[in-house]
Design a protein around this motif. Structure first.
Motif, PDB file in Angstrom:
ATOM      1  N   GLU A  48     -61.217  80.535 -50.113  1.00 19.88           N
ATOM      2  CA  GLU A  48     -61.500  79.281 -50.819  1.00 19.88           C
ATOM      3  C   GLU A  48     -62.532  79.501 -51.931  1.00 19.88           C
ATOM      4  O   GLU A  48     -62.386  78.984 -53.042  1.00 19.88           O
ATOM      5  N   MET A  51     -60.798  81.217 -54.791  1.00 21.88           N
ATOM      6  CA  MET A  51     -59.923  80.268 -55.480  1.00 21.88           C
ATOM      7  C   MET A  51     -60.733  79.315 -56.350  1.00 21.88           C
ATOM      8  O   MET A  51     -60.361  79.056 -57.495  1.00 21.88           O
ATOM      9  N   ASN A  52     -61.835  78.822 -55.834  1.00 24.76           N
ATOM     10  CA  ASN A  52     -62.689  77.928 -56.622  1.00 24.76           C
ATOM     11  C   ASN A  52     -63.270  78.661 -57.827  1.00 24.76           C
ATOM     12  O   ASN A  52     -63.314  78.108 -58.933  1.00 24.76           O
ATOM     13  N   ASP A  55     -60.687  79.025 -60.416  1.00 22.37           N
ATOM     14  CA  ASP A  55     -60.056  77.742 -60.754  1.00 22.37           C
ATOM     15  C   ASP A  55     -58.575  77.726 -60.384  1.00 22.37           C
ATOM     16  O   ASP A  55     -57.711  77.375 -61.181  1.00 22.37           O
ATOM     17  N   GLU A  57     -55.813  76.181 -57.803  1.00 25.18           N
ATOM     18  CA  GLU A  57     -55.605  75.023 -56.940  1.00 25.18           C
ATOM     19  C   GLU A  57     -54.534  75.249 -55.879  1.00 25.18           C
ATOM     20  O   GLU A  57     -54.571  74.677 -54.808  1.00 25.18           O
ATOM     21  N   ASP A  58     -53.555  76.077 -56.192  1.00 26.14           N
ATOM     22  CA  ASP A  58     -52.385  76.254 -55.345  1.00 26.14           C
ATOM     23  C   ASP A  58     -52.416  77.630 -54.676  1.00 26.14           C
ATOM     24  O   ASP A  58     -52.503  78.652 -55.356  1.00 26.14           O
TER      25      ASP A  58
END
Length: 68
Positions: A48, A51-52, A55, A57-58
């Motif tokens: 996570e 991913m953050n 950037d 989201e999927d």
């Protein structure tokens, strides 16, 4: 087999593992192991965080299933 696409994403964005470590705050060893696919399990919090930081989201953008 499930693979992370972190290396591909970094390459596409002109980034390296050090850049990701700085953005995410994760240890270089953690990032390196995830990028190289040597971990047999993935910490969801680490995923996570990456991913953050990138950037994303999927989950489909960062995880792929490969036929063996």
């Amino acid at each position: 087999m499930i693979q992370l696409r972190i290396d591909e994403i970094l390459r596409d964005r002109g980034m390296n593992q050090k850049d990701l470590c700085e953005l995410s705050g994760l240890r270089p060893t953690t990032v390196s192991e995830m990028v190289r696919g040597v971990r047999t399990s993935v910490n969801l919090k680490h995923l996570e965080t990456i991913m953050n930081s990138l950037d994303i989201e999927d989950f489909n953008q960062i995880i792929k299933k490969v036929k063996v």
